[in-house]
Scaffold this motif. Sequence first.
Motif, PDB file in Angstrom:
ATOM      1  N   PHE A  92      16.756 -64.918  -9.101  1.00 19.24           N
ATOM      2  CA  PHE A  92      15.869 -65.584 -10.048  1.00 19.24           C
ATOM      3  C   PHE A  92      15.767 -67.068  -9.733  1.00 19.24           C
ATOM      4  O   PHE A  92      16.654 -67.647  -9.089  1.00 19.24           O
ATOM      5  CB  PHE A  92      16.354 -65.382 -11.489  1.00 19.24           C
ATOM      6  N   LYS A 141      11.914 -70.730 -12.829  1.00 24.44           N
ATOM      7  CA  LYS A 141      10.664 -70.333 -13.473  1.00 24.44           C
ATOM      8  C   LYS A 141      10.814 -69.074 -14.322  1.00 24.44           C
ATOM      9  O   LYS A 141      10.085 -68.896 -15.305  1.00 24.44           O
ATOM     10  CB  LYS A 141       9.572 -70.083 -12.428  1.00 24.44           C
ATOM     11  N   VAL A 142      11.732 -68.195 -13.941  1.00 25.28           N
ATOM     12  CA  VAL A 142      11.856 -66.900 -14.621  1.00 25.28           C
ATOM     13  C   VAL A 142      12.222 -67.102 -16.086  1.00 25.28           C
ATOM     14  O   VAL A 142      13.138 -67.844 -16.423  1.00 25.28           O
ATOM     15  CB  VAL A 142      12.919 -66.026 -13.925  1.00 25.28           C
ATOM     16  N   GLU A 188       6.680 -68.685 -15.317  1.00 26.39           N
ATOM     17  CA  GLU A 188       6.988 -67.427 -14.645  1.00 26.39           C
ATOM     18  C   GLU A 188       5.734 -66.816 -14.021  1.00 26.39           C
ATOM     19  O   GLU A 188       4.655 -66.813 -14.626  1.00 26.39           O
ATOM     20  CB  GLU A 188       7.621 -66.435 -15.619  1.00 26.39           C
ATOM     21  N   ASP A 189       5.886 -66.292 -12.823  1.00 27.72           N
ATOM     22  CA  ASP A 189       4.811 -65.639 -12.056  1.00 27.72           C
ATOM     23  C   ASP A 189       3.723 -66.612 -11.600  1.00 27.72           C
ATOM     24  O   ASP A 189       2.684 -66.183 -11.099  1.00 27.72           O
ATOM     25  CB  ASP A 189       4.155 -64.497 -12.865  1.00 27.72           C
ATOM     26  N   THR A 202      11.354 -72.850 -21.740  1.00 28.30           N
ATOM     27  CA  THR A 202      11.990 -71.531 -21.712  1.00 28.30           C
ATOM     28  C   THR A 202      11.669 -70.720 -22.962  1.00 28.30           C
ATOM     29  O   THR A 202      11.628 -71.263 -24.067  1.00 28.30           O
ATOM     30  CB  THR A 202      13.518 -71.682 -21.588  1.00 28.30           C
ATOM     31  N   ARG A 204       6.809 -67.779 -22.741  1.00 34.61           N
ATOM     32  CA  ARG A 204       5.914 -67.225 -21.739  1.00 34.61           C
ATOM     33  C   ARG A 204       4.580 -66.833 -22.367  1.00 34.61           C
ATOM     34  O   ARG A 204       4.528 -66.291 -23.473  1.00 34.61           O
ATOM     35  CB  ARG A 204       6.558 -66.006 -21.067  1.00 34.61           C
TER      36      ARG A 204
END
Length: 323
Positions: free
Chosen positions: A65, A68-69, A74-75, A304, A307
């Motif tokens: 990981f 970004k995860v 993320e992604d 965090t 998302r």
Amino acid sequence: MKKQTEFPTTLHQAIIYFADPENASNFLMQMRWPNGVECPICEGHEVSYLSTRRLWKCKACKKQFSVKVGSIMEDSPIGLDRWLAAIWLIANAKNGISSCELARSLGMTQKSAWFVLHRIRKAMQNGSLAKMSGHVEVDETYIGGKARNMHRSVLAKRVAKFATPRTGRNQTTGKVAVMGLLERHGQVRTMVVEGTKRHHLHGEVTKHVEAGSHVYTDALRSYNQLDQEYIHGVINHAEKYVDGQIHTNSLENFWSLLKRSIRGTYVSVEPFHLFRYLDEQTFRFNTRKGTDADRFVKAAAALTGNRLTYDELIGKGGQATNH
């Protein structure tokens, strides 16, 4: 060129500082895991660092990981340097920054910039449950284009789905009702409301303001029964704007800033996304006493757990909600 080691205090310094991938990764690592890196998949603490790829590998679940995860990034194929520059820009641009301007400044497509900005607005949401107290100003306004400038189909859609129609001299047909509460010398909270009737507004006041507080409003009849729970001061704007402590001038100032950003920078905001623009302006207002670096760090600290997928953003498979 000598490498910059001190934390940036200006946009120019931030761009130089975070252009170093190690600086960007270490900053986000420290913001996210101040007590040591934790696997976002299984919450394990035994991890190894793959320095060549800037990834961690969890010894428990064997998953790799990055920072970004599990965050708003993320992604995203966009590099950390551009993400952090975008956060600095939107956190500190008093009137906001458009997706077109961000795309030109950071070298990405307008669609990517639009998605990036909305993800950052998601991180700027304030979910505080603490009630306001003391002296609190309460007011409502309308956001949206003038009805005469709208295409007939757009106007019909807004009236049916989002707007609170009115008729008369100050016609607000096709606009969206927004409510604000501001604790004197403190923070503001905003929300999209279905209308400006008593049942639309009273519930928000009781939800956000401690009973017994001083509450100041204009002479809108929907506020008439607030004196049952609060010390209610009313200012009639047809006569004057200030009567000692009784006024809503601080909140009017906030509305002015909000509308300047929407009309001047964003030009037009779809009602479906309006609450995100409220979150953005609310964040900047509530952090107005800090420095640019303070606002940047505060926004970065909320990356965090916020998302937002593109399908969620455009309402595919569900509707956006006013947090």
